[in-house]
Structures are given as C-alpha cells and as structure tokens.
Write a protein that holds these residues in place. Structure first.
Motif, PDB file in Angstrom:
ATOM      1  N   ARG A  68      29.419 -11.447  -4.252  1.00 37.27           N
ATOM      2  CA  ARG A  68      29.224 -10.121  -4.784  1.00 37.27           C
ATOM      3  C   ARG A  68      30.685  -9.392  -4.938  1.00 37.27           C
ATOM      4  O   ARG A  68      30.795  -8.654  -5.860  1.00 37.27           O
ATOM      5  CB  ARG A  68      28.395  -9.490  -3.441  1.00 37.27           C
ATOM      6  N   GLU A  69      31.519  -9.724  -4.004  1.00 35.07           N
ATOM      7  CA  GLU A  69      32.821  -9.171  -3.971  1.00 35.07           C
ATOM      8  C   GLU A  69      33.569  -9.526  -5.490  1.00 35.07           C
ATOM      9  O   GLU A  69      34.381  -8.726  -6.067  1.00 35.07           O
ATOM     10  CB  GLU A  69      33.576  -9.438  -2.783  1.00 35.07           C
ATOM     11  N   TYR A  70      33.584 -10.952  -5.689  1.00 36.83           N
ATOM     12  CA  TYR A  70      34.060 -11.381  -6.891  1.00 36.83           C
ATOM     13  C   TYR A  70      33.536 -11.680  -8.089  1.00 36.83           C
ATOM     14  O   TYR A  70      33.888 -11.943  -9.191  1.00 36.83           O
ATOM     15  CB  TYR A  70      34.954 -12.742  -6.492  1.00 36.83           C
ATOM     16  N   GLY A  71      32.148 -11.252  -8.050  1.00 38.60           N
ATOM     17  CA  GLY A  71      31.313 -11.286  -9.351  1.00 38.60           C
ATOM     18  C   GLY A  71      31.138 -12.951  -9.602  1.00 38.60           C
ATOM     19  O   GLY A  71      30.897 -13.155 -10.897  1.00 38.60           O
ATOM     20  N   TRP A  72      30.813 -13.718  -8.649  1.00 36.38           N
ATOM     21  CA  TRP A  72      30.686 -15.006  -9.073  1.00 36.38           C
ATOM     22  C   TRP A  72      29.162 -15.564  -9.343  1.00 36.38           C
ATOM     23  O   TRP A  72      29.193 -16.644  -9.865  1.00 36.38           O
ATOM     24  CB  TRP A  72      31.271 -15.915  -7.925  1.00 36.38           C
ATOM     25  N   ALA A  73      28.535 -14.693  -8.961  1.00 38.74           N
ATOM     26  CA  ALA A  73      26.931 -15.092  -9.200  1.00 38.74           C
ATOM     27  C   ALA A  73      26.638 -16.723  -8.561  1.00 38.74           C
ATOM     28  O   ALA A  73      26.026 -17.520  -9.283  1.00 38.74           O
ATOM     29  CB  ALA A  73      26.513 -15.021 -10.631  1.00 38.74           C
ATOM     30  N   LEU A  74      27.243 -17.048  -7.437  1.00 38.35           N
ATOM     31  CA  LEU A  74      27.024 -18.228  -6.888  1.00 38.35           C
ATOM     32  C   LEU A  74      25.661 -18.731  -6.867  1.00 38.35           C
ATOM     33  O   LEU A  74      24.576 -17.845  -6.388  1.00 38.35           O
ATOM     34  CB  LEU A  74      27.683 -18.483  -5.377  1.00 38.35           C
ATOM     35  N   ASP A  75      25.181 -19.846  -6.974  1.00 35.11           N
ATOM     36  CA  ASP A  75      23.735 -20.335  -6.869  1.00 35.11           C
ATOM     37  C   ASP A  75      23.830 -21.102  -5.746  1.00 35.11           C
ATOM     38  O   ASP A  75      24.465 -22.357  -5.638  1.00 35.11           O
ATOM     39  CB  ASP A  75      23.588 -21.248  -8.077  1.00 35.11           C
ATOM     40  N   HIS A  76      23.267 -20.512  -4.619  1.00 38.52           N
ATOM     41  CA  HIS A  76      23.391 -21.095  -3.091  1.00 38.52           C
ATOM     42  C   HIS A  76      22.522 -22.436  -3.290  1.00 38.52           C
ATOM     43  O   HIS A  76      22.977 -23.312  -2.563  1.00 38.52           O
ATOM     44  CB  HIS A  76      22.707 -20.132  -2.283  1.00 38.52           C
ATOM     45  N   ALA A  77      21.421 -22.486  -3.821  1.00 38.44           N
ATOM     46  CA  ALA A  77      20.587 -23.746  -4.034  1.00 38.44           C
ATOM     47  C   ALA A  77      21.312 -24.825  -4.555  1.00 38.44           C
ATOM     48  O   ALA A  77      21.214 -25.861  -4.272  1.00 38.44           O
ATOM     49  CB  ALA A  77      19.258 -23.324  -4.807  1.00 38.44           C
ATOM     50  N   ARG A  78      22.086 -24.360  -5.490  1.00 38.17           N
ATOM     51  CA  ARG A  78      22.859 -25.515  -6.382  1.00 38.17           C
ATOM     52  C   ARG A  78      23.963 -25.979  -5.487  1.00 38.17           C
ATOM     53  O   ARG A  78      24.028 -27.327  -5.447  1.00 38.17           O
ATOM     54  CB  ARG A  78      23.381 -25.112  -7.731  1.00 38.17           C
ATOM     55  N   ILE A  79      24.480 -25.164  -4.590  1.00 39.74           N
ATOM     56  CA  ILE A  79      25.561 -25.581  -3.853  1.00 39.74           C
ATOM     57  C   ILE A  79      24.993 -26.420  -2.677  1.00 39.74           C
ATOM     58  O   ILE A  79      25.637 -27.543  -2.462  1.00 39.74           O
ATOM     59  CB  ILE A  79      26.217 -24.238  -2.944  1.00 39.74           C
ATOM     60  N   ALA A  80      23.805 -26.165  -2.189  1.00 39.90           N
ATOM     61  CA  ALA A  80      23.139 -26.996  -1.159  1.00 39.90           C
ATOM     62  C   ALA A  80      22.925 -28.326  -1.824  1.00 39.90           C
ATOM     63  O   ALA A  80      23.252 -29.351  -1.105  1.00 39.90           O
ATOM     64  CB  ALA A  80      21.870 -26.283  -0.546  1.00 39.90           C
ATOM     65  N   GLU A  81      22.533 -28.552  -3.065  1.00 40.68           N
ATOM     66  CA  GLU A  81      22.227 -29.504  -3.770  1.00 40.68           C
ATOM     67  C   GLU A  81      23.759 -30.521  -3.765  1.00 40.68           C
ATOM     68  O   GLU A  81      23.647 -31.775  -3.817  1.00 40.68           O
ATOM     69  CB  GLU A  81      21.690 -29.242  -5.101  1.00 40.68           C
ATOM     70  N   ILE A  82      24.737 -29.920  -4.129  1.00 41.96           N
ATOM     71  CA  ILE A  82      26.000 -30.478  -4.356  1.00 41.96           C
ATOM     72  C   ILE A  82      26.306 -31.065  -2.784  1.00 41.96           C
ATOM     73  O   ILE A  82      27.002 -32.440  -2.854  1.00 41.96           O
ATOM     74  CB  ILE A  82      27.049 -29.387  -4.697  1.00 41.96           C
ATOM     75  N   TRP A  83      26.019 -30.635  -1.942  1.00 41.11           N
ATOM     76  CA  TRP A  83      26.430 -31.120  -0.587  1.00 41.11           C
ATOM     77  C   TRP A  83      25.464 -32.180   0.034  1.00 41.11           C
ATOM     78  O   TRP A  83      25.824 -32.637   0.962  1.00 41.11           O
ATOM     79  CB  TRP A  83      26.379 -29.764   0.256  1.00 41.11           C
ATOM     80  N   ARG A  84      24.451 -32.553  -0.794  1.00 45.86           N
ATOM     81  CA  ARG A  84      23.557 -33.401  -0.182  1.00 45.86           C
ATOM     82  C   ARG A  84      24.253 -34.951  -0.033  1.00 45.86           C
ATOM     83  O   ARG A  84      23.611 -35.622   0.521  1.00 45.86           O
ATOM     84  CB  ARG A  84      22.051 -33.382  -1.036  1.00 45.86           C
ATOM     85  N   ALA A  85      25.197 -35.077  -0.941  1.00 47.98           N
ATOM     86  CA  ALA A  85      25.809 -36.389  -1.094  1.00 47.98           C
ATOM     87  C   ALA A  85      27.235 -36.341  -1.203  1.00 47.98           C
ATOM     88  O   ALA A  85      27.661 -35.459  -1.839  1.00 47.98           O
ATOM     89  CB  ALA A  85      25.153 -37.555  -1.965  1.00 47.98           C
ATOM     90  N   GLY A  86      28.089 -37.372  -0.749  1.00 48.39           N
ATOM     91  CA  GLY A  86      29.503 -37.512  -0.895  1.00 48.39           C
ATOM     92  C   GLY A  86      30.502 -36.651   0.134  1.00 48.39           C
ATOM     93  O   GLY A  86      31.311 -37.173   0.466  1.00 48.39           O
TER      94      GLY A  86
END
Length: 466
Positions: free
Chosen positions: A343-361
């Motif tokens: 919200r502060e930086y206007g990034w529009a982070l996709d939290h679901a996608r972040i969780a998916e990126i963290w699922r492996a590696g």
C-alpha cells in the motif's frame, strides 16, 4: 566470438552456481570477477559447461561481450560495493540495458538506484534469490522487482533456471523498483521466526523432556512426512541425527549456542515498526539471536538466578500442533508486513503468487504454502490470512496446544520467546474489545493528546481537563 545473453559479475559461491545453472539450461554467459585470477579456475572446473561460459578480465570487454540490450547480474556485496560498480559500469551501457542486484540489499537503496538509473534510460532490478548454493545451482526461488522492460529481458532465463513446484517456475516479477528485495527481506524475517520456533521446540524436548538429539530428530522426521513438511524441518531431522567424528557426541552438542545474523531479520522488524505493523514473532527471533551471542552473560545469570528446572509433560502431538499454530501466525505476520508495504509504495503485491514462488527452492518452502496460496485466492475476511476459513479452522483446532506448550514452558522456566509471541499475537488480535482505551486516557491526562469517542467524530479530552 558469439555474444552472451547474460553477464554475471561476481564468481563467489552464489554467482558461480547461478552461472553454471544458466549455462546448463542452454544460455551463453559472460563471466567476470574483481579477482581475475579466479576466472580461469572457474572455467576449468566447469568442465563441459565451460563451452557456454565466456570469461573476461576487463570490465569493458565483459560489457562488450553481451548482446544488446544488455543484461548484467551482479553477485557482489550490496551497499557501497554495488554503488561503486554501478558508477564504473553505467558509462559503458546503452539505453535499455538492465543491471540486476542479486544480493540481499536494503530495498530503500534499490529504489534509489532504480530511480537514478531510469534517469539515464537504464533499468535496475532488485532480485531476491533464496535457496543457498544448492538452490542457485539447481533451482532457486527468485523474487524480482523492476520494470516491465527488464522483466521481458530476464524472464526466459529466470524461468529456465528457477525451482519448480508441480511444473510452475518459482520466480516472477512482483512489482517495480524495491518490491523484489523487500519480499526477500520479509521472506528472511519469516525464516528467522520459523528457525527459532524449531529451536524452541528442540529446547523444550531436550531440556524439559530429557529427550536425546537423535530421538528429537526422529520426531522431526515424522513431522516432515505430514502437514508440517518443510525444508527447515527436513534438515533439522537430518542434523540432529548426526554424530561429531572428533568426539562421538551428537554434533549439535559441540556447536556453540550463539547464532549469527546478517541483518535481514532486523530490516524486517524495522520496516514493520516504521509502517505501524507489529512483527513481534520476528522481533522475538531477532532478539533471541542477539541474546544467544551473550553466552558469558547467560552463564553468569544461570549461576546467580538458576536455569530452567521444570520437567515438562508434553507429548509429540501437542508439540506438533503448537508448531503448526505458531507457523501459521508467523506467515500471517509476514504477509501483513508485505501488504503494508504494498500500500505504501504502490506495488500491488500478489500475495498468492508470492506464496507460490516460495513453494520450492527457497529456505522457507513448506507444505503450508499451498494452503496459503489458496487462502489468498479465496475468501479472506478483512484481508487477513489468519481469518481465511482454512487458516482459522487450523488455529481454532491447534492454538490450545500452543497455549499449553507456552504455559508449561513459562511455568518450568524454559525460554520460548517466539512461541510466546505467537500466542500473544493470536490472543490480542481476537479481542474485539481491548485495553488501549486506558492508554489513550493516560496520554490525554499527561500530554493533552486527546482521544476518539465511540460513535462520534472528532477529537475529545477527558474530564480531568475541565
């Protein structure tokens, strides 16, 4: 000589592993290093992959050896070394070229660098890389922050080298400028909390329940075969079963109980507090590491104040449920911090996608992340992960075990700062009527700060000012 599709400057542990990974996926890689004597050894040790590695000793030759628009990944220490490298390489670049900082950088510095580079029609990417040396070599999780232009340049290479979860590459552009580095910072903050939870459970089993390391390791191995599966649980089971060749003792018993830290946990806490978010679990984990460094003080305090003496009657299922509840709450805090920054930086982070990126590696990969990704794609009351139906159901079922473990630890004098912080966060957030009205009354009494009244607009003062 054919020009390379990407350049990597910095052939330390992570840089060399990424270069080999990229070459193995069929891309030509220009490589360079400040200590030029490292380069020939690296090419020789690369074996057949050396055919796709193009070494350069001079920075000018390194840049000239890249296809345009150029892509250069710097795997060097962040901070002043990165600024010095930008100053050296920028005059050699052309509009549209991209520089990537693949280290653990302060996202504020990344935002500054991106703005400065954009003024020269150059692109700066802050890329968080998780997974350690093995991940870099065989498939890391990567969090990218930068322009759409730079992502178009990078995505084919990064998708090729990333870890995969059921075929999905664990990499994506998460937003502009510092978004990638900030997400990596919070990843590391969650990592701090998860590691400390595991350490506390180990401590309760070892010193409160008198279980030997190998037995505790076997417990973690059983957990790793179920819902608590994660990389950190897996390696904890492995290390607790190992014996020190020099002494014959469990290897964990010959390791000094003083943990190091490189700063990302502190950064997470600092940014959370600055944005008005509490990260008490991560803060407790950072504090626990700081206290661990004071071994002489702790030994003196044990002699004067007495150490933990209480035996604990806690079964494996109770410990497992307490762990599960604390882990959910730790992730929930991490995603609250991400949302505040988004919200502060206007990034529009996709939290679901972040969780998916963290699922492996990455280091915090776990079975729970599938549930978290699904939760963010479904019904999320008040935007809070802990209120998602699946998460709330687990907390309702498992928090009683967390309460039992924390109370038993406190009664027996065993330190469990992160487990206690998790319970405090849970209990505070589920109180619809809290106690901050007393604090507001105190602030008005001694400082005339004023307060809000229920159901009324405006600022009011108490009758003590009449």
């Amino acid at each position: 000589m054919a020009k390379a599709q990407i350049g990597i400057y910095g052939l330390g542990t992570m840089g060399s592993a990424l270069a080999l990974n990229i070459a193995e996926k069929g891309f030509d890689v220009a490589v360079a290093n400040r200590e030029v004597e490292w380069i020939a050894d690296f090419i020789r040790e690369a074996g057949p992959l050396g055919a796709r590695l193009h070494p350069h000793e001079a920075l000018e030759d390194f840049v000239a050896g890249l296809k345009t628009p150029r892509v250069i990944l710097f795997m060097i220490p962040s901070g002043a070394p990165m600024d010095a490298m930008i100053a050296a390489v920028a005059p050699l670049l052309s509009p549209g070229d991209t520089i990537i900082d693949g280290g653990n950088a302060d996202f504020h510095a990344t935002r500054r660098r991106a703005e400065e580079m954009a003024a020269r029609d150059l692109h700066f990417v802050g890329m968080g890389v998780s997974g350690g040396e093995d991940g870099a070599r065989h498939g890391p999780s990567m969090m990218v922050g930068g322009s759409e232009h730079s992502w178009r340049q990078l995505r084919d290479i990064l998708r090729a080298i990333a870890a995969r979860h059921e075929g999905d590459p664990c990499v994506d552009r998460l937003g502009p400028d510092g978004a990638g580095h900030f997400v990596k910072t919070v990843h590391n903050g969650i990592e701090y909390a998860d590691m400390q939870i595991i350490a506390e459970i180990y401590g309760l089993a070892r010193f409160g329940m008198a279980q030997p390391p190998a037995e505790i390791g076997a417990m973690f191995a059983r957990w790793n075969a179920g819902p608590l599966q994660s990389y950190l649980v897996e390696i904890t089971a492995e290390l607790l079963g190992r014996t020190d060749p020099a002494t014959g003792h469990p290897v964990v018993d010959v390791i000094k109980d003083a943990a190091g830290q490189k700063g990302t946990g502190r950064w997470t806490v600092i940014e959370a507090v600055r944005m008005g978010q509490a990260a008490n679990m991560i803060e407790a984990a950072v504090g626990a590491r700081a206290w661990s460094a004071e071994k002489e003080t702790r030994q003196a305090a044990e002699a004067r104040l007495g150490g933990a003496r209480g035996a604990l009657d806690l079964g494996e299922e109770v410990l497992a449920d307490a762990f599960a509840a604390a882990r959910i709450l730790g992730y929930a805090q991490g995603f609250r911090i991400l949302e505040a920054a988004s919200r502060e930086y206007g990034w529009a982070l996709d939290h679901a996608r972040i969780a998916e990126i963290w699922r492996a590696g990455c280091i915090i990969r776990s079975a729970l992340l599938d549930d978290i990704a699904q939760a963010f794609r479904g019904d999320l009351p008040a935007g809070q992960l802990m209120l998602a139906p699946s998460m709330a159901a687990q907390l309702t079922a498992k928090t009683p075990a967390l309460r039992r473990v924390v109370c038993a630890a406190m009664e027996g004098g065993h330190a469990a700062p992160v487990l206690a912080a998790a319970l405090g966060f849970h209990d505070t957030m589920r109180q619809g009527w809290g106690t901050a009205n007393i604090i507001q009354a105190q602030r008005d009494f001694f400082g005339h700060h004023g307060f809000e009244r229920l159901g009324q607009e405006g600022k009011f003062h108490g009758p003590w000012w009449d």
